[in-house]
Design a protein around this motif. Structure first.
Motif, PDB file in Angstrom:
ATOM      1  N   ARG A   1       0.483  -7.816 -46.604  1.00 24.84           N
ATOM      2  CA  ARG A   1       1.139  -9.126 -46.667  1.00 24.84           C
ATOM      3  C   ARG A   1       2.631  -8.980 -46.393  1.00 24.84           C
ATOM      4  N   ARG A   2       3.251  -7.969 -47.014  1.00 19.37           N
ATOM      5  CA  ARG A   2       4.698  -7.779 -46.824  1.00 19.37           C
ATOM      6  C   ARG A   2       4.970  -7.108 -45.472  1.00 19.37           C
ATOM      7  N   VAL A   3       4.089  -6.209 -45.050  1.00 21.28           N
ATOM      8  CA  VAL A   3       4.276  -5.533 -43.754  1.00 21.28           C
ATOM      9  C   VAL A   3       4.313  -6.556 -42.625  1.00 21.28           C
ATOM     10  N   TRP A   4       3.382  -7.514 -42.628  1.00 18.46           N
ATOM     11  CA  TRP A   4       3.351  -8.494 -41.527  1.00 18.46           C
ATOM     12  C   TRP A   4       4.595  -9.380 -41.527  1.00 18.46           C
ATOM     13  N   HIS A   5       5.147  -9.660 -42.724  1.00 15.03           N
ATOM     14  CA  HIS A   5       6.396 -10.437 -42.737  1.00 15.03           C
ATOM     15  C   HIS A   5       7.528  -9.623 -42.105  1.00 15.03           C
ATOM     16  N   GLY A   6       7.549  -8.331 -42.397  1.00 13.76           N
ATOM     17  CA  GLY A   6       8.583  -7.473 -41.816  1.00 13.76           C
ATOM     18  C   GLY A   6       8.387  -7.285 -40.326  1.00 13.76           C
ATOM     19  N   GLU A   7       7.102  -7.209 -39.914  1.00 13.19           N
ATOM     20  CA  GLU A   7       6.794  -7.044 -38.488  1.00 13.19           C
ATOM     21  C   GLU A   7       7.241  -8.281 -37.706  1.00 13.19           C
ATOM     22  N   ARG A   8       6.922  -9.455 -38.279  1.00 13.72           N
ATOM     23  CA  ARG A   8       7.248 -10.696 -37.575  1.00 13.72           C
ATOM     24  C   ARG A   8       8.753 -10.867 -37.464  1.00 13.72           C
ATOM     25  N   PHE A   9       9.471 -10.592 -38.556  1.00 11.74           N
ATOM     26  CA  PHE A   9      10.934 -10.743 -38.549  1.00 11.74           C
ATOM     27  C   PHE A   9      11.541  -9.810 -37.509  1.00 11.74           C
ATOM     28  N   SER A  10      11.061  -8.569 -37.444  1.00 14.87           N
ATOM     29  CA  SER A  10      11.600  -7.574 -36.500  1.00 14.87           C
ATOM     30  C   SER A  10      11.271  -7.984 -35.065  1.00 14.87           C
ATOM     31  N   TRP A  11      10.053  -8.506 -34.847  1.00 13.54           N
ATOM     32  CA  TRP A  11       9.644  -8.978 -33.513  1.00 13.54           C
ATOM     33  C   TRP A  11      10.507 -10.168 -33.088  1.00 13.54           C
ATOM     34  N   TRP A  12      10.724 -11.079 -34.043  1.00 15.01           N
ATOM     35  CA  TRP A  12      11.505 -12.301 -33.792  1.00 15.01           C
ATOM     36  C   TRP A  12      12.950 -11.939 -33.437  1.00 15.01           C
ATOM     37  N   MET A  13      13.549 -11.052 -34.223  1.00 14.33           N
ATOM     38  CA  MET A  13      14.949 -10.651 -33.981  1.00 14.33           C
ATOM     39  C   MET A  13      15.049  -9.918 -32.637  1.00 14.33           C
ATOM     40  N   THR A  14      14.022  -9.122 -32.315  1.00 14.92           N
ATOM     41  CA  THR A  14      14.037  -8.391 -31.039  1.00 14.92           C
ATOM     42  C   THR A  14      13.938  -9.362 -29.870  1.00 14.92           C
ATOM     43  N   ASN A  15      13.040 -10.336 -29.987  1.00 14.68           N
ATOM     44  CA  ASN A  15      12.910 -11.342 -28.918  1.00 14.68           C
ATOM     45  C   ASN A  15      14.194 -12.132 -28.738  1.00 14.68           C
ATOM     46  N   MET A  16      14.858 -12.482 -29.846  1.00  9.48           N
ATOM     47  CA  MET A  16      16.063 -13.323 -29.768  1.00  9.48           C
ATOM     48  C   MET A  16      17.253 -12.558 -29.218  1.00  9.48           C
ATOM     49  N   MET A  17      17.354 -11.251 -29.542  1.00  5.95           N
ATOM     50  CA  MET A  17      18.619 -10.546 -29.299  1.00  5.95           C
ATOM     51  C   MET A  17      18.612  -9.661 -28.058  1.00  5.95           C
ATOM     52  N   HIS A  18      17.470  -9.508 -27.390  1.00  8.55           N
ATOM     53  CA  HIS A  18      17.425  -8.576 -26.250  1.00  8.55           C
ATOM     54  C   HIS A  18      17.295  -9.325 -24.937  1.00  8.55           C
ATOM     55  N   ASP A  19      17.650  -8.640 -23.864  1.00  9.55           N
ATOM     56  CA  ASP A  19      17.488  -9.175 -22.505  1.00  9.55           C
ATOM     57  C   ASP A  19      16.205  -8.602 -21.915  1.00  9.55           C
ATOM     58  N   PHE A  20      15.248  -9.469 -21.617  1.00  9.86           N
ATOM     59  CA  PHE A  20      13.951  -9.013 -21.119  1.00  9.86           C
ATOM     60  C   PHE A  20      13.941  -8.897 -19.601  1.00  9.86           C
ATOM     61  N   GLY A  21      15.136  -9.116 -18.975  1.00 11.65           N
ATOM     62  CA  GLY A  21      15.228  -8.941 -17.522  1.00 11.65           C
ATOM     63  C   GLY A  21      14.230  -9.820 -16.791  1.00 11.65           C
ATOM     64  N   GLU A  22      13.497  -9.249 -15.904  1.00 17.46           N
ATOM     65  CA  GLU A  22      12.529 -10.017 -15.083  1.00 17.46           C
ATOM     66  C   GLU A  22      11.130  -9.949 -15.664  1.00 17.46           C
ATOM     67  N   VAL A  23      11.029  -9.396 -16.912  1.00 14.67           N
ATOM     68  CA  VAL A  23       9.685  -9.188 -17.474  1.00 14.67           C
ATOM     69  C   VAL A  23       9.139 -10.494 -18.058  1.00 14.67           C
ATOM     70  N   GLU A  24       7.916 -10.847 -17.649  1.00 11.16           N
ATOM     71  CA  GLU A  24       7.254 -12.024 -18.237  1.00 11.16           C
ATOM     72  C   GLU A  24       6.924 -11.734 -19.695  1.00 11.16           C
ATOM     73  N   VAL A  25       7.142 -12.724 -20.580  1.00  4.42           N
ATOM     74  CA  VAL A  25       6.874 -12.508 -22.002  1.00  4.42           C
ATOM     75  C   VAL A  25       5.895 -13.571 -22.490  1.00  4.42           C
ATOM     76  N   ASN A  26       4.808 -13.145 -23.065  1.00  7.01           N
ATOM     77  CA  ASN A  26       3.783 -14.073 -23.599  1.00  7.01           C
ATOM     78  C   ASN A  26       3.408 -15.120 -22.535  1.00  7.01           C
ATOM     79  N   GLY A  27       3.285 -14.688 -21.290  1.00  6.08           N
ATOM     80  CA  GLY A  27       2.843 -15.604 -20.236  1.00  6.08           C
ATOM     81  C   GLY A  27       3.945 -16.529 -19.768  1.00  6.08           C
ATOM     82  N   THR A  28       5.183 -16.293 -20.255  1.00  9.94           N
ATOM     83  CA  THR A  28       6.319 -17.158 -19.870  1.00  9.94           C
ATOM     84  C   THR A  28       7.244 -16.369 -18.944  1.00  9.94           C
ATOM     85  N   ASP A  29       7.672 -16.973 -17.858  1.00  4.35           N
ATOM     86  CA  ASP A  29       8.577 -16.239 -16.976  1.00  4.35           C
ATOM     87  C   ASP A  29       9.867 -15.921 -17.736  1.00  4.35           C
ATOM     88  N   SER A  30      10.545 -14.876 -17.328  1.00  4.52           N
ATOM     89  CA  SER A  30      11.672 -14.338 -18.107  1.00  4.52           C
ATOM     90  C   SER A  30      12.797 -15.356 -18.272  1.00  4.52           C
TER      91      SER A  30
END
Ligand code: APR
Ligand code: PHB
Length: 400
Positions: A334-363
């Protein structure tokens, strides 16, 4: 050899668990693949949640941390030429984080274990787990050419992502969730004055950067790099030049640079193995889950796993309640998934994904979504509170 709890791995998870169990009079032996010096040579994170600080105090290994660690009441997010301070204490009713290197935590735990005369077998090879579904599991390994059998009641798999314990769970029983990010972090450690008194997470069109520290005289910096980069591609000068281009201009203008003590590239991955237990074997920390370091959760999720297993083992040996072991995986996840989601969310918000499609969405579209997300959550106090609550760490769950 015989013990009550066999611990595989002498990283932070194994050492902290061993220290806490010993405080309760629960006998344990740690079996580690490499030398203690090698373990101490690993440069890892440096932000401790209050829960981990409390555990280290309970384990009796917090004296140097309390003396040398720095309590931080805020962190900064820098993006679009603005800096937003997340006032951790104000937004959470007083919670803070402790900046104290994982290497120092590991050193303190090693010293305490040695002082307590507890057994740690370093440089053990061919470690194998046996009969984990029975009440008489055991571990075998080779040491100095001798084949050793360690009999025990329970096995704590604290052997990290590349360890042997997770492989003990049959493929048909476990589910492994994974997201590998299309970039890595190039980290540099230097004996230079930190560029700012608090951590700064930077989102720029050149990529992510993080300014952190270990002490008033030792800094830790990271820049996002393509997965194709090799550490030998980056001279110290090239690192400092690129870092200054990603930090806020006023910070970059006055920061101290110097020779790297350590420089390495780490891949970013989200990973969870479910369940985190199989019979009388329990996966702890990186053996069960990995987070991208953007949320500073790796060491802290390991600590909350340790807290849960420590409570369960204490209940087993002090109260004779063996059934409570079945709670372990559900509580941890239960706590691991909260930490995983927060880390995934912060990574998605703060990084540049360049030309890579993410979750089926163009970059480009994904980048717009993330820009809106970052502005929305930092523009108002409720949004900053959502970040602060997760950064300081969600509460630990008690066993029933
Ligand atoms: N047998 C014995 N020991 C092993 C084996 C094996 N087959 N495989 C790995 N190990 C040891 C490793 O050498 C390491 O010392 O297990 C230990 C695992 O330590 P970590 O990987 O540090 O994992 P953990 O203790 O859970 O700590 C998690 O440490 O690495 C960081 O980012 C991570 O912050 C997180 C924290
Ligand atoms: C570090 O100091 O190494 C550090 C701090 C915060 C993070 C990641 C790494 O999110």
């Amino acid at each position: 050899m015989k013990t009550q709890v066999a611990i595989i791995g002498a990283g932070p998870s194994g050492l902290l668990l061993g220290q806490l169990l010993a405080k309760q009079g629960i006998d344990n032996v740690i079996v580690e693949r490499v030398s203690g010096e090698y373990v101490l040579g690993r440069i890892r994170a440096g932000v401790l949640e209050q829960g981990m600080v409390d555990l280290l105090r309970e384990a009796g290994v917090s004296e140097r941390m309390d003396r040398e660690g720095e309590v931080h009441t805020g962190v900064e997010l820098a993006f679009n030429d603005k800096r937003v301070r997340i006032a951790l204490d104000e937004l959470t009713g007083g919670d803070t984080v402790m900046v104290y290197g994982q290497t120092e935590v590991t050193r303190d735990l090693m010293d305490a274990r040695k002082e307590a005369g507890l057994t740690t077998v370093y440089e053990a090879s061919n470690v194998q787990l046996h009969d984990v579904k029975t009440d008489a599991p055991y571990v075998t390994f080779e040491k100095d050419g001798e084949q050793v059998r360690l009999e025990c009641d329970y096995i704590a798999g604290c052997d990290g992502f590349h360890g042997v314990s997770r492989q003990t769970i049959p493929d048909e029983v476990k589910t492994e969730h994974e997201r590998v990010y299309p970039f890595g972090w190039l980290g540099l450690l230097s004996d230079t004055k930190p560029c700012h008194e608090e951590l700064i997470y930077c989102k720029t069109d050149r990529g992510f950067a993080l300014a952190s520290m270990r002490s008033p005289t030792r800094s830790r910096y990271y820049i996002q790099v393509p997965l194709t980069d090799k550490v030998e591609d980056w001279s110290d000068d090239a690192f400092w030049t690129e870092l200054k281009r990603r930090l806020p201009a006023d910070v970059a203008a006055t920061m101290e640079t110097g020779p790297s003590i350590e420089k390495s590239i780490a891949p970013l991955r989200s990973f969870v193995c479910e369940p985190m237990q199989y019979g009388n074997m329990f996966l702890v920390g990186d053996a069960a889950h990995i987070v991208p370091p953007t949320g500073a959760k790796g060491l802290n999720l390991a600590a909350s796993d340790v807290a849960t297993l420590y409570k369960i083992m204490t209940r087993v040996y002090k109260d004779g309640d063996k059934d409570c072991v079945m709670q372990y995986s559900e509580i941890c996840l239960r706590r691991v998934w909260h930490g995983e989601r927060f880390s995934w969310w912060m990574t998605n918000m703060m990084h540049d994904f360049g030309e890579v499609e993410v979750n089926g969405t163009d970059s480009q579209t994904f980048s717009r979504f993330m820009e809106s997300e970052l502005n929305f959550y930092t523009d108002n106090e409720q949004g900053r509170r959502v970040i602060a609550m997760q950064y300081v760490g969600l509460p630990y769950e008690d066993i029933k």
